[in-house]
Design a protein around this motif. Structure first.
Motif, PDB file in Angstrom:
ATOM      1  N   TRP A  92      -6.849  -9.911  -0.647  1.00 46.63           N
ATOM      2  CA  TRP A  92      -6.834  -8.828   0.332  1.00 46.63           C
ATOM      3  C   TRP A  92      -7.562  -7.594  -0.195  1.00 46.63           C
ATOM      4  N   ASN A  93      -7.311  -7.251  -1.430  1.00 44.45           N
ATOM      5  CA  ASN A  93      -7.939  -6.053  -1.992  1.00 44.45           C
ATOM      6  C   ASN A  93      -9.465  -6.195  -2.090  1.00 44.45           C
ATOM      7  N   GLU A  94      -9.915  -7.371  -2.491  1.00 43.31           N
ATOM      8  CA  GLU A  94     -11.354  -7.566  -2.658  1.00 43.31           C
ATOM      9  C   GLU A  94     -12.070  -7.698  -1.313  1.00 43.31           C
ATOM     10  N   ARG A 117       0.824  -1.211   0.000  1.00 42.36           N
ATOM     11  CA  ARG A 117       0.000   0.000   0.000  1.00 42.36           C
ATOM     12  C   ARG A 117       0.857   1.260   0.000  1.00 42.36           C
ATOM     13  N   LYS A 173      -5.020 -10.049  -4.610  1.00 37.77           N
ATOM     14  CA  LYS A 173      -6.405  -9.859  -5.059  1.00 37.77           C
ATOM     15  C   LYS A 173      -7.377 -10.177  -3.919  1.00 37.77           C
TER      16      LYS A 173
END
Length: 512
Positions: free
Chosen positions: A508-510, A392, A506
């Motif tokens: 973690w982001n979703e 991040r 993906k």
């Protein structure tokens, strides 16, 4: 089982052994005199490296200055002895060196000559409660031999550096949860004003750190007023998420105040005059009983830190600066062990609640079916604490107009309890060219350490990070996510990977 709380006090001891040539001078030691705007310093010259220890950069934060933001050191008139390290900051960790609230000093390893030399400023780790700047691992001789001035900096820890005393002692103490950041910025200001006397180039200052030190790097990137003090950054196992809003910080302060009164039988006002050791004892009990991990941390005060650091970075606070950033693949193995007895609890999570973590972790079996239960758990806790926060920061920095080189260490320890893991702090000894010597494959670790040290040195000099035997290290971007992977063992060479751990990222982001 070793928990993160019990381990962080000994991060450096786990990381490496130290070359004895930096500790015992078998060659003649000559005086080294430098006259700075702050005053004259008498250090030592050893094998072409000038060493200045225990150099004050701030007024001692004691007496009426206890708990208050840092004050710049007043110039001294007579020549100051700079041949001995200062005391370590107050902490619960048992050290073979003195502890003191009078701890705001730095140490300098400088090449002989007039320069101008680039500067590497190191911020040690230790969970915001432990560690110090003169651990043998941070001996800067090797950097100095390569034409780099290396500086290690002390800062206040625990309740001296990361607790907001305004709710307890009044408005005079507003923002004191950021005292450690004030300490570091005062040290960087001292470097800007004085480092030319050592041959340093104040326009080429790289700040770097590991673990808590790297998280402080991420926070400094998001402080607008800090930007003139440094020019590029190195973050090893960091991020920029470990920060409280004012409400949470006030709750922490009240909790500590309540415990202090109950434990000591003293009034809140006596915090200003109580023995430092009594405060540390109360701090330790508070940390052990508070329901959230790392209760002592910096504060989103709206003044020094106007917004969440990642948001400020994304809006361009560190625009135009270069960042070298990365993590180790099994960081959390050293905290939760290779055979954990139970699922993750708040004592193992640094940035989120168990409920939020579990929402992600329940899918790990789907994306890593080949891993054992303990391997998946180590991987997930590592992502929560280090990998995702670091990614991040890198992506916010790109959005804000900066550039980044990203790495992952997958070199596996070759013996001992953590054999087969690239655990937290393993990289530090390699970066400082002080790798382990008593391991089964010491030659491979030493070789990789030389490569990492050379790559870091090139970056500090303003070049592309590179070393003999390493492939070309491309810049990171959000499409390819090019990452330098430092090899697992003697038979696995370092390589560049495109979009590593794509399914995990993906997830973690979703989910979040």
């Amino acid at each position: 089982m070793i928990t993160r709380r019990s381990f962080l006090a000994n991060t450096s001891l786990a990381a490496c052994s130290v070359s004895t040539r930096h500790l015992f001078a078998f060659t003649p030691v000559a005086p080294a005199i430098v006259r700075t705007p702050s005053g004259s310093l008498r250090g030592e010259s050893i094998d072409g490296v000038r060493v200045f220890r225990g150099v004050p950069f701030a007024e001692p934060p004691v007496g009426p200055l206890r708990f208050l933001p840092t004050e710049k050191v007043a110039p001294w008139k007579s020549e100051r002895d700079a041949t001995k390290f200062s005391a370590a900051p107050m902490q619960h960790k048992q050290l073979d060196v003195p502890h003191s609230e009078d701890c705001l000093y730095l140490n300098i390893w400088a090449p002989e000559g007039s320069g101008p030399f680039p500067i590497f400023v190191w911020i040690h780790g230790g969970g915001f409660t432990d560690g110090h700047a003169f651990e043998p691992m941070y001996d800067g001789t090797d950097f100095a031999c390569e034409g780099i001035i290396s500086i290690s900096v002390e800062y206040r820890l625990g309740v001296f550096g990361f607790l907001d005393y305004e709710p307890l002692l009044g408005q005079q103490y507003a923002g004191t949860a950021n005292n450690a950041l004030h300490d570091l910025m005062t040290a960087l200001s001292w470097i800007q004003e004085n480092i030319s006397a050592f041959g340093g180039d104040p326009a080429r200052v790289t700040i770097g750190g590991e673990s808590a030190g790297a998280k402080l790097i991420g926070t400094l990137m998001g402080i607008p007023s800090a930007q003139p003090l440094f020019h590029q950054m190195i973050s090893e196992s960091g991020g920029a998420e470990r920060i409280w809003d004012r409400a949470a910080s006030a709750e922490i302060s009240k909790g500590f105040g309540d415990l202090w009164q109950k434990q000591s039988g003293e009034t809140i006002a006596n915090l200003k005059t109580a023995a430092g050791t009594a405060l540390i004892q109360a701090q330790q009990q508070f940390i052990e009983t508070w329901p959230q991990h790392f209760p002592l941390r910096a504060e989103l005060d709206g003044t020094l830190i106007p917004r969440l650091p990642v948001e400020t970075i994304a809006s361009g606070s560190a625009r135009g600066k270069r960042l070298l950033l990365g993590t180790n693949r099994e960081e959390s193995a050293i905290f939760i062990g290779p055979h954990p007895a139970k699922d993750a609890t708040s004592i193992q999570l640094g940035n989120m609640s168990v409920a939020k973590f579990d929402a992600v972790y329940q899918h790990y079996k789907d994306i890593y079916p080949q891993l054992s239960v303990e391997e998946r758990r180590i991987r997930a806790v590592t992502a929560e604490e280090y990998w995702i926060p670091s990614i991040r920061v890198a992506e916010a920095h790109l959005k804000g107009g900066g550039s980044a080189y990203v790495y992952e260490l997958e070199f596996q320890e070759t013996s001992g309890r953590l054999k087969g893991n690239a655990y937290h702090s393993l990289d530090v000894g390699m970066v400082w060219n002080h790798p382990h010597k008593q391991v089964a494959d010491a030659a491979s670790e030493a070789c990789l350490g030389k490569q990492m040290h050379a790559a870091w040195s090139a970056f500090i000099r303003g070049e592309t990070p590179a070393a003999p035997g390493l492939p070309a290290w491309p810049l990171y971007d959000q499409q390819s996510r090019s990452t330098m992977v430092f090899g697992a063992n003697a038979n696995a060479e370092s390589r560049v990977e495109q979009a590593p751990q794509a399914a995990e990222l993906k997830l973690w982001n979703e989910t979040l």
